[in-house]
Write a protein that holds these residues in place. Structure first.
Motif, PDB file in Angstrom:
ATOM      1  N   CYS A  10       0.837  -1.211   0.000  1.00 46.10           N
ATOM      2  CA  CYS A  10       0.000   0.000   0.000  1.00 46.10           C
ATOM      3  C   CYS A  10       0.871   1.260   0.000  1.00 46.10           C
ATOM      4  CB  CYS A  10      -0.917   0.000   1.214  1.00 46.10           C
ATOM      5  SG  CYS A  10      -1.995   1.433   1.247  1.00 46.10           S
ATOM      6  N   PRO A  11       0.568   2.207  -0.881  1.00 47.56           N
ATOM      7  CA  PRO A  11       1.323   3.462  -0.919  1.00 47.56           C
ATOM      8  C   PRO A  11       1.193   4.297   0.352  1.00 47.56           C
ATOM      9  CG  PRO A  11      -0.084   3.256  -2.871  1.00 47.56           C
ATOM     10  CD  PRO A  11      -0.411   2.113  -1.957  1.00 47.56           C
ATOM     11  N   THR A  12       0.202   3.998   1.174  1.00 49.20           N
ATOM     12  CA  THR A  12       0.059   4.710   2.447  1.00 49.20           C
ATOM     13  C   THR A  12       1.339   4.603   3.261  1.00 49.20           C
ATOM     14  OG1 THR A  12      -2.310   4.292   2.491  1.00 49.20           O
ATOM     15  CG2 THR A  12      -1.295   4.825   4.588  1.00 49.20           C
ATOM     16  N   ARG A  13       2.017   3.480   3.142  1.00 42.00           N
ATOM     17  CA  ARG A  13       3.264   3.294   3.894  1.00 42.00           C
ATOM     18  C   ARG A  13       4.319   4.315   3.496  1.00 42.00           C
ATOM     19  NH1 ARG A  13       4.732  -2.838   5.523  1.00 42.00           N
ATOM     20  NH2 ARG A  13       2.738  -3.345   6.448  1.00 42.00           N
ATOM     21  N   LEU A  14       4.323   4.721   2.237  1.00 45.24           N
ATOM     22  CA  LEU A  14       5.273   5.740   1.798  1.00 45.24           C
ATOM     23  C   LEU A  14       5.038   7.044   2.553  1.00 45.24           C
ATOM     24  CD1 LEU A  14       5.134   5.153  -2.065  1.00 45.24           C
ATOM     25  CD2 LEU A  14       6.926   4.412  -0.486  1.00 45.24           C
ATOM     26  N   LEU A  15       3.775   7.391   2.717  1.00 44.93           N
ATOM     27  CA  LEU A  15       3.446   8.618   3.441  1.00 44.93           C
ATOM     28  C   LEU A  15       3.771   8.493   4.920  1.00 44.93           C
ATOM     29  CD1 LEU A  15       0.082   9.605   1.757  1.00 44.93           C
ATOM     30  CD2 LEU A  15       2.358  10.534   1.347  1.00 44.93           C
ATOM     31  N   LEU A  16       3.519   7.333   5.494  1.00 45.34           N
ATOM     32  CA  LEU A  16       3.866   7.136   6.903  1.00 45.34           C
ATOM     33  C   LEU A  16       5.374   7.225   7.107  1.00 45.34           C
ATOM     34  CD1 LEU A  16       1.384   4.304   7.908  1.00 45.34           C
ATOM     35  CD2 LEU A  16       1.305   6.718   8.565  1.00 45.34           C
ATOM     36  N   ASP A  17       6.136   6.699   6.165  1.00 40.85           N
ATOM     37  CA  ASP A  17       7.593   6.830   6.239  1.00 40.85           C
ATOM     38  C   ASP A  17       7.998   8.296   6.183  1.00 40.85           C
ATOM     39  OD1 ASP A  17       7.936   4.104   6.393  1.00 40.85           O
ATOM     40  OD2 ASP A  17       8.512   3.860   4.294  1.00 40.85           O
ATOM     41  N   ARG A  18       7.361   9.056   5.313  1.00 37.46           N
ATOM     42  CA  ARG A  18       7.698  10.476   5.151  1.00 37.46           C
ATOM     43  C   ARG A  18       7.384  11.258   6.419  1.00 37.46           C
ATOM     44  NH1 ARG A  18      11.033  12.662   4.136  1.00 37.46           N
ATOM     45  NH2 ARG A  18      11.216  11.301   2.362  1.00 37.46           N
ATOM     46  N   ILE A  19       6.172  11.111   6.928  1.00 37.79           N
ATOM     47  CA  ILE A  19       5.806  11.916   8.094  1.00 37.79           C
ATOM     48  C   ILE A  19       6.357  11.335   9.390  1.00 37.79           C
ATOM     49  CG2 ILE A  19       3.769  12.912   7.007  1.00 37.79           C
ATOM     50  CD1 ILE A  19       2.059  10.979   8.618  1.00 37.79           C
ATOM     51  N   GLY A  20       6.876  10.114   9.333  1.00 38.49           N
ATOM     52  CA  GLY A  20       7.496   9.513  10.506  1.00 38.49           C
ATOM     53  C   GLY A  20       8.987   9.792  10.589  1.00 38.49           C
ATOM     54  N   ASP A  21       9.545  10.377   9.546  1.00 40.74           N
ATOM     55  CA  ASP A  21      10.960  10.715   9.509  1.00 40.74           C
ATOM     56  C   ASP A  21      11.203  11.928  10.408  1.00 40.74           C
ATOM     57  OD1 ASP A  21      12.811  12.846   7.743  1.00 40.74           O
ATOM     58  OD2 ASP A  21      13.691  10.872   8.055  1.00 40.74           O
ATOM     59  N   LYS A  22      12.187  11.846  11.299  1.00 43.27           N
ATOM     60  CA  LYS A  22      12.385  12.925  12.273  1.00 43.27           C
ATOM     61  C   LYS A  22      12.692  14.257  11.615  1.00 43.27           C
ATOM     62  CE  LYS A  22      17.268  12.125  13.331  1.00 43.27           C
ATOM     63  NZ  LYS A  22      18.205  11.824  14.407  1.00 43.27           N
ATOM     64  N   TRP A  23      13.418  14.251  10.501  1.00 42.89           N
ATOM     65  CA  TRP A  23      13.756  15.526   9.866  1.00 42.89           C
ATOM     66  C   TRP A  23      12.526  16.158   9.231  1.00 42.89           C
ATOM     67  CZ3 TRP A  23      17.688  16.682  12.370  1.00 42.89           C
ATOM     68  CH2 TRP A  23      18.724  15.789  12.600  1.00 42.89           C
TER      69      TRP A  23
END
Length: 119
Positions: A10-23
Protein backbone atom coordinates in the motif's frame (compact mmCIF):
# COMPACT_ATOMS: atom_id res chain seq x y z
CA UNK A 1 -9.54 5.92 -2.16
CA UNK A 2 -8.37 4.97 1.30
CA UNK A 3 -5.28 2.85 1.80
CA UNK A 4 -4.52 -0.02 4.14
CA UNK A 5 -1.35 0.73 6.10
CA UNK A 6 -1.04 -2.94 7.09
CA UNK A 7 -0.78 -4.01 3.43
CA UNK A 8 2.95 -4.10 2.52
CA UNK A 9 2.17 -2.95 -1.02
CA UNK A 10 0.00 0.00 0.00
CA UNK A 11 1.32 3.46 -0.92
CA UNK A 12 0.06 4.71 2.45
CA UNK A 13 3.26 3.29 3.89
CA UNK A 14 5.27 5.74 1.80
CA UNK A 15 3.45 8.62 3.44
CA UNK A 16 3.87 7.14 6.90
CA UNK A 17 7.59 6.83 6.24
CA UNK A 18 7.70 10.48 5.15
CA UNK A 19 5.81 11.92 8.09
CA UNK A 20 7.50 9.51 10.51
CA UNK A 21 10.96 10.71 9.51
CA UNK A 22 12.38 12.92 12.27
CA UNK A 23 13.76 15.53 9.87
CA UNK A 24 10.44 15.90 8.02
CA UNK A 25 8.63 16.34 11.32
CA UNK A 26 11.05 19.07 12.38
CA UNK A 27 10.83 20.79 8.97
CA UNK A 28 7.03 20.93 9.29
CA UNK A 29 7.33 22.42 12.78
CA UNK A 30 9.96 24.92 11.61
CA UNK A 31 7.94 26.07 8.59
CA UNK A 32 4.60 26.36 10.39
CA UNK A 33 5.34 30.01 11.21
CA UNK A 34 6.02 30.88 7.59
CA UNK A 35 8.70 30.63 4.91
CA UNK A 36 12.34 30.16 5.86
CA UNK A 37 15.66 30.04 4.09
CA UNK A 38 17.85 26.94 4.10
CA UNK A 39 20.33 28.35 6.62
CA UNK A 40 17.48 29.37 8.95
CA UNK A 41 16.03 25.86 8.78
CA UNK A 42 19.39 24.23 9.43
CA UNK A 43 20.14 26.50 12.38
CA UNK A 44 16.65 26.08 13.87
CA UNK A 45 16.54 22.30 13.48
CA UNK A 46 20.08 21.66 14.65
CA UNK A 47 22.03 18.44 14.20
CA UNK A 48 21.04 17.91 10.57
CA UNK A 49 23.73 17.91 7.91
CA UNK A 50 23.28 20.10 4.83
CA UNK A 51 23.11 16.99 2.64
CA UNK A 52 20.35 15.35 4.71
CA UNK A 53 18.37 18.59 4.96
CA UNK A 54 18.62 19.09 1.20
CA UNK A 55 17.41 15.53 0.57
CA UNK A 56 14.55 15.98 3.04
CA UNK A 57 13.45 19.28 1.48
CA UNK A 58 13.59 17.85 -2.05
CA UNK A 59 11.53 14.82 -1.07
CA UNK A 60 8.98 16.93 0.76
CA UNK A 61 8.72 19.24 -2.26
CA UNK A 62 8.22 16.21 -4.53
CA UNK A 63 5.50 14.94 -2.18
CA UNK A 64 3.70 18.29 -2.37
CA UNK A 65 4.29 19.17 1.28
CA UNK A 66 6.36 22.30 0.66
CA UNK A 67 7.34 24.74 -2.03
CA UNK A 68 10.76 26.06 -2.95
CA UNK A 69 10.83 29.62 -4.28
CA UNK A 70 13.95 31.10 -5.87
CA UNK A 71 14.21 34.90 -5.91
CA UNK A 72 16.20 36.56 -8.70
CA UNK A 73 18.69 38.37 -6.51
CA UNK A 74 22.46 38.39 -6.22
CA UNK A 75 23.19 36.12 -4.49
CA UNK A 76 20.03 34.12 -5.22
CA UNK A 77 17.64 33.78 -2.29
CA UNK A 78 15.68 30.55 -1.81
CA UNK A 79 12.77 30.16 0.57
CA UNK A 80 10.84 27.08 1.60
CA UNK A 81 7.20 27.19 2.69
CA UNK A 82 4.55 24.63 3.56
CA UNK A 83 1.76 23.99 1.09
CA UNK A 84 -1.79 23.71 2.43
CA UNK A 85 -1.31 19.94 2.56
CA UNK A 86 1.98 20.35 4.44
CA UNK A 87 0.37 22.79 6.83
CA UNK A 88 -2.40 20.25 7.50
CA UNK A 89 0.28 18.05 9.09
CA UNK A 90 1.00 20.64 11.77
CA UNK A 91 -1.89 19.62 14.04
CA UNK A 92 -1.05 15.90 14.18
CA UNK A 93 2.68 16.57 14.46
CA UNK A 94 2.16 19.17 17.18
CA UNK A 95 0.00 16.70 19.11
CA UNK A 96 2.76 14.07 18.96
CA UNK A 97 5.37 16.69 19.90
CA UNK A 98 3.29 17.77 22.89
CA UNK A 99 2.90 14.14 23.96
CA UNK A 100 6.67 13.59 23.66
CA UNK A 101 7.45 16.70 25.71
CA UNK A 102 4.94 15.70 28.39
CA UNK A 103 6.17 12.10 28.63
CA UNK A 104 9.91 12.33 28.03
CA UNK A 105 10.80 12.04 31.74
CA UNK A 106 8.63 8.94 32.19
CA UNK A 107 10.13 7.32 29.09
CA UNK A 108 13.68 8.07 30.22
CA UNK A 109 12.90 6.64 33.67
CA UNK A 110 11.41 3.49 32.11
CA UNK A 111 14.53 3.07 29.98
CA UNK A 112 16.80 3.43 32.99
CA UNK A 113 14.77 0.86 34.96
CA UNK A 114 14.83 -1.54 32.02
CA UNK A 115 18.58 -1.16 31.51
CA UNK A 116 19.19 -1.94 35.20
CA UNK A 117 17.44 -5.33 34.90
CA UNK A 118 19.72 -8.38 34.88
CA UNK A 119 20.22 -9.83 31.42
Amino acid sequence: MRGDAFDPGCPTRLLLDRIGDKWSVLVVLALTGGPRRFTELRRLIGGVTPKVLTQTLRTMERDGLLTREVFAEVPPRVEYALTPMGLSLHGPIQAITDWAEENVEDVLSARARHDELPA
